[in-house]
Design a protein around this motif. Structure first.
Motif, PDB file in Angstrom:
ATOM      1  N   GLY A 145      52.999  20.546  10.031  1.00  0.00           N
ATOM      2  CA  GLY A 145      52.043  19.460   9.853  1.00  0.00           C
ATOM      3  C   GLY A 145      51.264  19.091  11.095  1.00  0.00           C
ATOM      4  O   GLY A 145      50.656  18.024  11.147  1.00  0.00           O
ATOM      5  N   LEU A 146      51.270  19.948  12.121  1.00  0.00           N
ATOM      6  CA  LEU A 146      50.558  19.607  13.353  1.00  0.00           C
ATOM      7  C   LEU A 146      49.366  20.540  13.568  1.00  0.00           C
ATOM      8  O   LEU A 146      49.363  21.690  13.135  1.00  0.00           O
ATOM      9  CB  LEU A 146      51.506  19.699  14.553  1.00  0.00           C
ATOM     10  N   ALA A 147      48.350  20.014  14.250  1.00  0.00           N
ATOM     11  CA  ALA A 147      47.154  20.804  14.539  1.00  0.00           C
ATOM     12  C   ALA A 147      47.505  21.972  15.467  1.00  0.00           C
ATOM     13  O   ALA A 147      48.398  21.833  16.315  1.00  0.00           O
ATOM     14  CB  ALA A 147      46.103  19.923  15.193  1.00  0.00           C
ATOM     15  N   PRO A 148      46.820  23.125  15.315  1.00  0.00           N
ATOM     16  CA  PRO A 148      47.152  24.320  16.092  1.00  0.00           C
ATOM     17  C   PRO A 148      47.199  24.088  17.601  1.00  0.00           C
ATOM     18  O   PRO A 148      48.091  24.601  18.274  1.00  0.00           O
ATOM     19  CB  PRO A 148      46.016  25.284  15.739  1.00  0.00           C
ATOM     20  N   LEU A 149      46.267  23.285  18.109  1.00  0.00           N
ATOM     21  CA  LEU A 149      46.267  23.048  19.553  1.00  0.00           C
ATOM     22  C   LEU A 149      47.528  22.324  20.008  1.00  0.00           C
ATOM     23  O   LEU A 149      48.109  22.634  21.046  1.00  0.00           O
ATOM     24  CB  LEU A 149      45.046  22.211  19.942  1.00  0.00           C
ATOM     25  N   ILE A 150      47.944  21.358  19.210  1.00  0.00           N
ATOM     26  CA  ILE A 150      49.146  20.591  19.548  1.00  0.00           C
ATOM     27  C   ILE A 150      50.374  21.488  19.473  1.00  0.00           C
ATOM     28  O   ILE A 150      51.250  21.443  20.339  1.00  0.00           O
ATOM     29  CB  ILE A 150      49.276  19.377  18.603  1.00  0.00           C
ATOM     30  N   VAL A 151      50.389  22.357  18.445  1.00  0.00           N
ATOM     31  CA  VAL A 151      51.499  23.295  18.307  1.00  0.00           C
ATOM     32  C   VAL A 151      51.568  24.190  19.541  1.00  0.00           C
ATOM     33  O   VAL A 151      52.634  24.412  20.120  1.00  0.00           O
ATOM     34  CB  VAL A 151      51.326  24.152  17.033  1.00  0.00           C
ATOM     35  N   ARG A 152      50.394  24.665  19.974  1.00  0.00           N
ATOM     36  CA  ARG A 152      50.374  25.541  21.147  1.00  0.00           C
ATOM     37  C   ARG A 152      50.943  24.806  22.368  1.00  0.00           C
ATOM     38  O   ARG A 152      51.780  25.341  23.098  1.00  0.00           O
ATOM     39  CB  ARG A 152      48.925  25.977  21.424  1.00  0.00           C
ATOM     40  N   ASP A 153      50.491  23.578  22.577  1.00  0.00           N
ATOM     41  CA  ASP A 153      50.988  22.808  23.728  1.00  0.00           C
ATOM     42  C   ASP A 153      52.505  22.619  23.659  1.00  0.00           C
ATOM     43  O   ASP A 153      53.195  22.738  24.668  1.00  0.00           O
ATOM     44  CB  ASP A 153      50.318  21.433  23.782  1.00  0.00           C
TER      45      ASP A 153
END
Lengths: 301, 259
Positions: free
Chosen positions: B172-180
């Protein structure tokens, strides 16, 4: 309603009613605390909370009327014994019932209530006892009005102990773990908090404070009798003002209900006390179901 | 090489319903291992078993074992498991919504006995997540999903774990946040904490882990070094929406497992 005109603007009377209302409200606050704390932490509706106070009052009879125990020692012992009783209820009844339906557990608390009432009558007999007199019985002149010492002491004792509890609940590590269990039990278990231990402490504290409240109630009321248990119903209007979820809010709710009830009873006659208390309950439920202090579910998805 | 976690032939069932069958997974000390799987693969059951909360759902280990440094921890209570150095970031974050960010973090240290060290760990966590100190006194329930996930990771770190188990960190998280978040896992991993990431998002999991397993319908169907699995056609079809026949490939694996 006929006596309305005669006392409504008599500030001496109003001051007396305010102080005794605060004392009564402080006892209601204890009732509401015992109810909301247990409900919030363990999801059990403790319908026996009034019986626990009544039992505390009868312990007061045993200690202060029949034995003349020192008030400090006696109150401490009663509070501790009641706390142990809370532990026994957790380990003996609530823990074995984990996983059973909500309704079954509520029925169990009604069972506890009935047993307490029966035991008290067997032990002390069905007759009324007088009120407890171990606290100072005199009055003090304030602004030309005499105020009962008992009312002032009850208010201070209850606010002091409930305040101490709230500090414990909000500031200590154990209090934090209790709140974590109340907030999300699975998550609490996941970080290594023992929910069972938190439940046990919750029951011990809730019932211990109810015992203390019972000693105060025995001093406030004109007579100690089994019908005192009806005070348990006052948990509902007090807790409703607190929104059923706020421990602090239900304490303020108790004070509000006590004061309004005493004012209504003093000016309009005692038969108005209950309708006013439960009128508040209904009004709050209709117009402000989250109470003055309750919070909506905080879950942002 | 000694292992941080060794799962050997583990089978778990909820009453008559089997959820895991003969699952063997190993996380080397200081390693970064991922377990891939789609919905219903048994990922959450695996996490619950490792972290000792299986009993809350009335699940039972029917065979196999979980050991750490040769010590059996299959039947341990969560408290003991956390004290033993295994902390989890549960699926769906599982924060305490009515408690503040700082209180949530402090709950992560519930099993610790070195009370004096807790404040140090708290400032380490705040260093790791510079977004969190300003939110310290906010109720956790009011944070955004990404912020909540940071609190969940931080809370797990408060236990000073040697193994971090992350259940669906990306959910449920945006890809950028997942990457971080995964970059942070790398950092945590470099400091010597082993990571076991249970993930539906195979792409990111295979990028960051060194070894991976694929779990389907309760069984391990594939395993290997992450960079090899990344090139594997079956993995691409199954988890990365690779070829046009991913649906059939998935159905084929399910059929095979069910047989």
């Amino acid at each position: 309603m006929d006596i309305l005109a005669s006392t409504f603007f008599d500030w001496g009377v109003n001051l007396q009613l305010l102080v005794s209302g605060l004392a009564l409200g402080a006892i209601y606050a204890v009732v509401a605390l015992g109810f909301v704390l247990v409900e919030k932490s363990t999801a059990v509706l403790n319908l026996a909370v009034g019986e626990f106070l009544m039992l505390g009052s009868y312990f007061g009879v045993a200690f202060f009327m029949e034995r003349k125990t020192n008030i400090f020692i006696g109150t401490l012992v009663i509070t501790l014994v009641m706390a142990l009783f809370g532990l026994a209820i957790h380990y003996g009844i609530m823990r074995p019932m984990v996983g059973q339906g909500f309704f079954a557990i509520v029925l169990a608390t009604i069972g506890i209530a009935t047993v307490i009432r029966a035991v008290v009558q067997m032990w002390f007999g069905p007759l009324e006892k007088g009120n407890l007199t171990a606290l100072p019985t005199g009055t003090i002149e304030v602004a030309g009005t005499s105020i009962r010492w008992v009312d002032i002491i009850i208010l201070l004792v209850v606010l002091g102990s409930v305040g101490a509890f709230l500090v414990f609940y909000a500031r200590t590590r154990t209090g934090l773990h209790m709140r974590a269990v109340a907030s999300n039990i699975e998550a609490a278990a996941g970080v290594g908090i023992d929910p069972d231990r938190a439940y046990a402490i919750t029951w011990a504290m809730a019932i211990g404070i109810a015992g203390l409240g019972g000693v105060m109630l025995g001093h406030f009321t004109p007579s100690v009798n089994p019908a005192l248990a009806a005070i348990g119903l006052r948990a509902f209007p007090a807790a409703a003002i607190g929104g059923f979820t706020s421990v602090g809010g239900s304490i303020i709710g108790g004070l509000i209900v006590g004061v309004i009830e005493q004012l209504a009873g003093g000016h309009f006659g005692t038969k108005w006390r209950e309708p006013v208390a439960f009128g508040i309950l209904i009004l709050v439920l209709i117009f402000k179901p989250t109470g003055l202090f309750g919070q909506k579910d905080l879950e942002r998805v | 090489m000694s292992s941080s976690l060794k799962i050997d032939g583990l089978s778990v069932s909820y009453g008559p319903i089997p959820a895991l069958r003969n699952v063997s997974i190993e996380v080397p000390e200081g390693g970064f291992v991922s377990v891939l799987g789609s919905n219903g693969a048994g990922k959450t059951t695996l996490v619950r078993t490792i972290t000792g909360v299986l009993y809350l759902q009335k699940g039972k280990v029917t065979s196999g074992s979980i050991t750490r440094d040769g010590q059996d921890m299959t039947k341990l209570k969560t408290r003991k498991i956390v004290t033993g150095g295994v902390a989890q970031v549960p699926e769906g974050r599982m924060l305490f919504p009515q408690l503040t960010v700082e209180e949530n973090l402090r709950c992560g240290a519930a099993s610790r006995r070195d009370l004096a060290g807790i404040n140090d760990t708290l400032s380490e966590v705040f260093d790791l997540f510079p977004q969190l100190p300003p939110l310290q006194n906010q109720l956790a329930g009011l944070l955004s999903g990404g912020e909540q996930q940071m609190v969940a990771v931080g809370r797990a770190l408060m236990a000073k774990p040697s193994l971090l188990v992350c259940d669906e960190l990306s959910l449920g998280l945006a890809p950028l946040i997942v990457r971080d978040l995964f970059l942070l896992l790398d950092r945590i991993n470099k400091e010597g904490v082993a990571v076991l990431a249970i993930e539906q998002n195979a792409r990111i999991a295979l990028q960051h882990s060194t070894y991976a397993y694929a779990l389907e319908v309760g069984e391990i169907v594939l395993e290997g070094p992450s960079d090899e699995l990344r090139e594997n056609q079956e993995v691409q079809d199954l988890y990365m929406g690779g070829g046009g026949d991913s649906r059939e490939a998935y159905a084929a694996i399910r059929r095979e497992v069910n047989r």
